[in-house]
Design a protein around this motif. Structure first.
Motif, PDB file in Angstrom:
ATOM      1  N   GLY A  66       0.755  -1.230   0.000  1.00 37.41           N
ATOM      2  CA  GLY A  66       0.000   0.000   0.000  1.00 37.41           C
ATOM      3  C   GLY A  66       0.790   1.286   0.000  1.00 37.41           C
ATOM      4  N   ARG A  67       2.041   1.255   0.317  1.00 40.74           N
ATOM      5  CA  ARG A  67       2.834   2.473   0.401  1.00 40.74           C
ATOM      6  C   ARG A  67       3.837   2.514  -0.758  1.00 40.74           C
ATOM      7  NH1 ARG A  67       0.015   5.448   3.705  1.00 40.74           N
ATOM      8  NH2 ARG A  67      -0.281   4.542   5.743  1.00 40.74           N
ATOM      9  N   LEU A  68       3.580   3.402  -1.686  1.00 39.79           N
ATOM     10  CA  LEU A  68       4.524   3.599  -2.776  1.00 39.79           C
ATOM     11  C   LEU A  68       5.164   4.957  -2.595  1.00 39.79           C
ATOM     12  CD1 LEU A  68       2.402   2.287  -5.784  1.00 39.79           C
ATOM     13  CD2 LEU A  68       4.156   1.074  -4.488  1.00 39.79           C
ATOM     14  N   SER A  69       6.380   5.113  -3.106  1.00 44.62           N
ATOM     15  CA  SER A  69       7.074   6.386  -2.976  1.00 44.62           C
ATOM     16  C   SER A  69       7.646   6.800  -4.324  1.00 44.62           C
ATOM     17  CB  SER A  69       8.186   6.283  -1.930  1.00 44.62           C
ATOM     18  OG  SER A  69       9.095   5.254  -2.280  1.00 44.62           O
ATOM     19  N   GLU A  70       7.868   8.084  -4.478  1.00 42.67           N
ATOM     20  CA  GLU A  70       8.440   8.587  -5.717  1.00 42.67           C
ATOM     21  C   GLU A  70       9.790   7.924  -5.964  1.00 42.67           C
ATOM     22  OE1 GLU A  70       8.443  12.832  -6.027  1.00 42.67           O
ATOM     23  OE2 GLU A  70       6.338  12.964  -5.440  1.00 42.67           O
ATOM     24  N   GLY A  71      10.015   7.531  -7.220  1.00 44.90           N
ATOM     25  CA  GLY A  71      11.257   6.862  -7.591  1.00 44.90           C
ATOM     26  C   GLY A  71      11.202   5.350  -7.513  1.00 44.90           C
ATOM     27  N   GLN A  72      10.183   4.807  -6.859  1.00 43.04           N
ATOM     28  CA  GLN A  72      10.053   3.362  -6.707  1.00 43.04           C
ATOM     29  C   GLN A  72       9.662   2.726  -8.042  1.00 43.04           C
ATOM     30  OE1 GLN A  72       7.373   2.254  -3.580  1.00 43.04           O
ATOM     31  NE2 GLN A  72       7.684   0.082  -3.878  1.00 43.04           N
ATOM     32  N   LEU A  73      10.180   1.529  -8.308  1.00 38.87           N
ATOM     33  CA  LEU A  73       9.815   0.792  -9.510  1.00 38.87           C
ATOM     34  C   LEU A  73       8.589  -0.062  -9.225  1.00 38.87           C
ATOM     35  CD1 LEU A  73      13.316  -0.272 -10.850  1.00 38.87           C
ATOM     36  CD2 LEU A  73      11.860   1.590 -11.639  1.00 38.87           C
TER      37      LEU A  73
ATOM     38  N   GLY B 134       7.613   0.506 -14.497  1.00 34.26           N
ATOM     39  CA  GLY B 134       7.684   1.961 -14.492  1.00 34.26           C
ATOM     40  C   GLY B 134       8.187   2.519 -13.183  1.00 34.26           C
ATOM     41  N   GLU B 135       8.495   3.806 -13.221  1.00 28.77           N
ATOM     42  CA  GLU B 135       8.968   4.524 -12.049  1.00 28.77           C
ATOM     43  C   GLU B 135       7.885   5.491 -11.582  1.00 28.77           C
ATOM     44  OE1 GLU B 135      12.369   7.828 -10.864  1.00 28.77           O
ATOM     45  OE2 GLU B 135      12.443   6.856 -12.819  1.00 28.77           O
ATOM     46  N   VAL B 136       7.611   5.464 -10.280  1.00 30.62           N
ATOM     47  CA  VAL B 136       6.622   6.381  -9.705  1.00 30.62           C
ATOM     48  C   VAL B 136       7.172   7.800  -9.805  1.00 30.62           C
ATOM     49  CG1 VAL B 136       5.429   7.071  -7.590  1.00 30.62           C
ATOM     50  CG2 VAL B 136       5.688   4.638  -8.137  1.00 30.62           C
ATOM     51  N   LYS B 137       6.396   8.688 -10.449  1.00 31.12           N
ATOM     52  CA  LYS B 137       6.809  10.084 -10.624  1.00 31.12           C
ATOM     53  C   LYS B 137       6.103  11.019  -9.655  1.00 31.12           C
ATOM     54  CE  LYS B 137       9.844   9.788 -13.795  1.00 31.12           C
ATOM     55  NZ  LYS B 137      11.214  10.181 -13.528  1.00 31.12           N
ATOM     56  N   ARG B 138       4.792  10.865  -9.506  1.00 31.83           N
ATOM     57  CA  ARG B 138       4.018  11.740  -8.620  1.00 31.83           C
ATOM     58  C   ARG B 138       2.942  10.919  -7.924  1.00 31.83           C
ATOM     59  NH1 ARG B 138       4.519  13.793 -13.266  1.00 31.83           N
ATOM     60  NH2 ARG B 138       2.391  13.526 -13.999  1.00 31.83           N
ATOM     61  N   ILE B 139       2.616  11.336  -6.712  1.00 35.08           N
ATOM     62  CA  ILE B 139       1.559  10.684  -5.936  1.00 35.08           C
ATOM     63  C   ILE B 139       0.554  11.751  -5.527  1.00 35.08           C
ATOM     64  CG2 ILE B 139       1.020   9.379  -3.850  1.00 35.08           C
ATOM     65  CD1 ILE B 139       3.930   8.321  -3.962  1.00 35.08           C
ATOM     66  N   ASN B 140      -0.712  11.498  -5.846  1.00 39.56           N
ATOM     67  CA  ASN B 140      -1.793  12.400  -5.452  1.00 39.56           C
ATOM     68  C   ASN B 140      -2.896  11.540  -4.855  1.00 39.56           C
ATOM     69  OD1 ASN B 140      -3.545  14.493  -5.112  1.00 39.56           O
ATOM     70  ND2 ASN B 140      -4.016  14.756  -7.281  1.00 39.56           N
TER      71      ASN B 140
ATOM     72  N   SER C  87      -4.646   8.398  -3.923  1.00 41.42           N
ATOM     73  CA  SER C  87      -4.543   7.028  -4.435  1.00 41.42           C
ATOM     74  C   SER C  87      -4.171   6.995  -5.916  1.00 41.42           C
ATOM     75  CB  SER C  87      -5.857   6.278  -4.220  1.00 41.42           C
ATOM     76  OG  SER C  87      -6.880   6.862  -5.002  1.00 41.42           O
ATOM     77  N   ASP C  88      -4.054   8.173  -6.544  1.00 42.35           N
ATOM     78  CA  ASP C  88      -3.662   8.246  -7.956  1.00 42.35           C
ATOM     79  C   ASP C  88      -2.147   8.399  -8.055  1.00 42.35           C
ATOM     80  OD1 ASP C  88      -6.299   8.087  -8.829  1.00 42.35           O
ATOM     81  OD2 ASP C  88      -6.555  10.259  -8.731  1.00 42.35           O
ATOM     82  N   ILE C  89      -1.535   7.528  -8.851  1.00 40.48           N
ATOM     83  CA  ILE C  89      -0.093   7.506  -8.984  1.00 40.48           C
ATOM     84  C   ILE C  89       0.276   7.739 -10.450  1.00 40.48           C
ATOM     85  CG2 ILE C  89       2.007   6.152  -8.556  1.00 40.48           C
ATOM     86  CD1 ILE C  89       0.381   6.472  -6.011  1.00 40.48           C
ATOM     87  N   ALA C  90       1.134   8.714 -10.716  1.00 40.81           N
ATOM     88  CA  ALA C  90       1.660   8.944 -12.065  1.00 40.81           C
ATOM     89  C   ALA C  90       2.919   8.102 -12.215  1.00 40.81           C
ATOM     90  CB  ALA C  90       1.977  10.414 -12.275  1.00 40.81           C
ATOM     91  N   VAL C  91       2.917   7.227 -13.228  1.00 39.38           N
ATOM     92  CA  VAL C  91       4.024   6.293 -13.432  1.00 39.38           C
ATOM     93  C   VAL C  91       4.600   6.485 -14.825  1.00 39.38           C
ATOM     94  CG1 VAL C  91       4.717   3.869 -13.433  1.00 39.38           C
ATOM     95  CG2 VAL C  91       2.901   4.627 -11.903  1.00 39.38           C
ATOM     96  N   ASP C  92       5.923   6.566 -14.908  1.00 43.88           N
ATOM     97  CA  ASP C  92       6.626   6.641 -16.189  1.00 43.88           C
ATOM     98  C   ASP C  92       7.042   5.225 -16.574  1.00 43.88           C
ATOM     99  OD1 ASP C  92       8.234   7.070 -18.367  1.00 43.88           O
ATOM    100  OD2 ASP C  92       9.592   8.451 -17.363  1.00 43.88           O
ATOM    101  N   PHE C  93       6.322   4.632 -17.530  1.00 36.35           N
ATOM    102  CA  PHE C  93       6.607   3.261 -17.966  1.00 36.35           C
ATOM    103  C   PHE C  93       7.638   3.213 -19.085  1.00 36.35           C
ATOM    104  CE2 PHE C  93       2.406   2.682 -15.998  1.00 36.35           C
ATOM    105  CZ  PHE C  93       2.665   1.591 -15.192  1.00 36.35           C
ATOM    106  N   ARG C  94       7.952   4.357 -19.684  1.00 37.41           N
ATOM    107  CA  ARG C  94       8.973   4.444 -20.739  1.00 37.41           C
ATOM    108  C   ARG C  94       8.719   3.485 -21.903  1.00 37.41           C
ATOM    109  NH1 ARG C  94      11.954   4.822 -15.877  1.00 37.41           N
ATOM    110  NH2 ARG C  94      12.786   6.902 -15.586  1.00 37.41           N
ATOM    111  N   GLY C  95       7.461   3.159 -22.156  1.00 39.35           N
ATOM    112  CA  GLY C  95       7.132   2.296 -23.288  1.00 39.35           C
ATOM    113  C   GLY C  95       7.658   0.876 -23.163  1.00 39.35           C
TER     114      GLY C  95
ATOM    115  N   ILE D 252       2.010  -2.761  -8.204  1.00 42.23           N
ATOM    116  CA  ILE D 252       2.775  -3.619  -7.303  1.00 42.23           C
ATOM    117  C   ILE D 252       4.220  -3.132  -7.313  1.00 42.23           C
ATOM    118  CG2 ILE D 252       3.534  -5.983  -6.820  1.00 42.23           C
ATOM    119  CD1 ILE D 252       0.488  -5.603  -6.649  1.00 42.23           C
ATOM    120  N   GLY D 253       4.771  -2.889  -6.127  1.00 40.45           N
ATOM    121  CA  GLY D 253       6.171  -2.477  -6.023  1.00 40.45           C
ATOM    122  C   GLY D 253       7.112  -3.635  -6.338  1.00 40.45           C
ATOM    123  N   ILE D 254       8.248  -3.319  -6.944  1.00 44.76           N
ATOM    124  CA  ILE D 254       9.232  -4.354  -7.286  1.00 44.76           C
ATOM    125  C   ILE D 254      10.397  -4.242  -6.311  1.00 44.76           C
ATOM    126  CG2 ILE D 254      10.809  -5.236  -9.042  1.00 44.76           C
ATOM    127  CD1 ILE D 254       8.972  -3.954 -11.120  1.00 44.76           C
TER     128      ILE D 254
END
Length: 94
Positions: A31-38, A51-57, A59-67, A84-86
């Motif tokens: 349940g706890r994700l942080s910016e920069g986490q994969l 992807g990498e977590v970019k922003r948290i608002n 329960s909404d998480i912006a993730v950069d999946f880089r295609g 799911i955190g890696i």
């Protein structure tokens, strides 16, 4: 969205990631994700890739999946329950 013909174009071995439905207790346990986490999209890892977590608002998480997945998504906002955190030690297997 580009037309990818197979999964071999992804830099990761996404089949090594466990599929975890959004309402499964494994999806809710951390349940706890942080910016920069994969992270990956739990229900189907190959769709979005890793992807990498970019922003948290909330329960909404912006993730950069880089295609990295089949959908060729670069950045997406996804509810936390779908991510799911890696653990760092798992990255060596991917």
């Amino acid at each position: 969205m580009s037309n990818r013909s197979d999964e071999s174009s992804t830099p990761y071995q996404l089949d090594r990631l466990q599929e975890v439905p959004a309402f499964h207790r494994d999806a809710r346990r951390d349940g706890r994700l942080s910016e920069g986490q994969l992270v990956y999209y739990g229900p189907q890892p190959s769709y979005y890739g890793i992807g990498e977590v970019k922003r948290i608002n909330g329960s909404d998480i912006a993730v950069d999946f880089r295609g990295t997945g089949l959908f060729d998504v670069h950045e997406e906002i996804i509810e936390q329950r779908y991510l799911i955190g890696i653990p760092p030690e798992k990255m060596a297997e991917l």
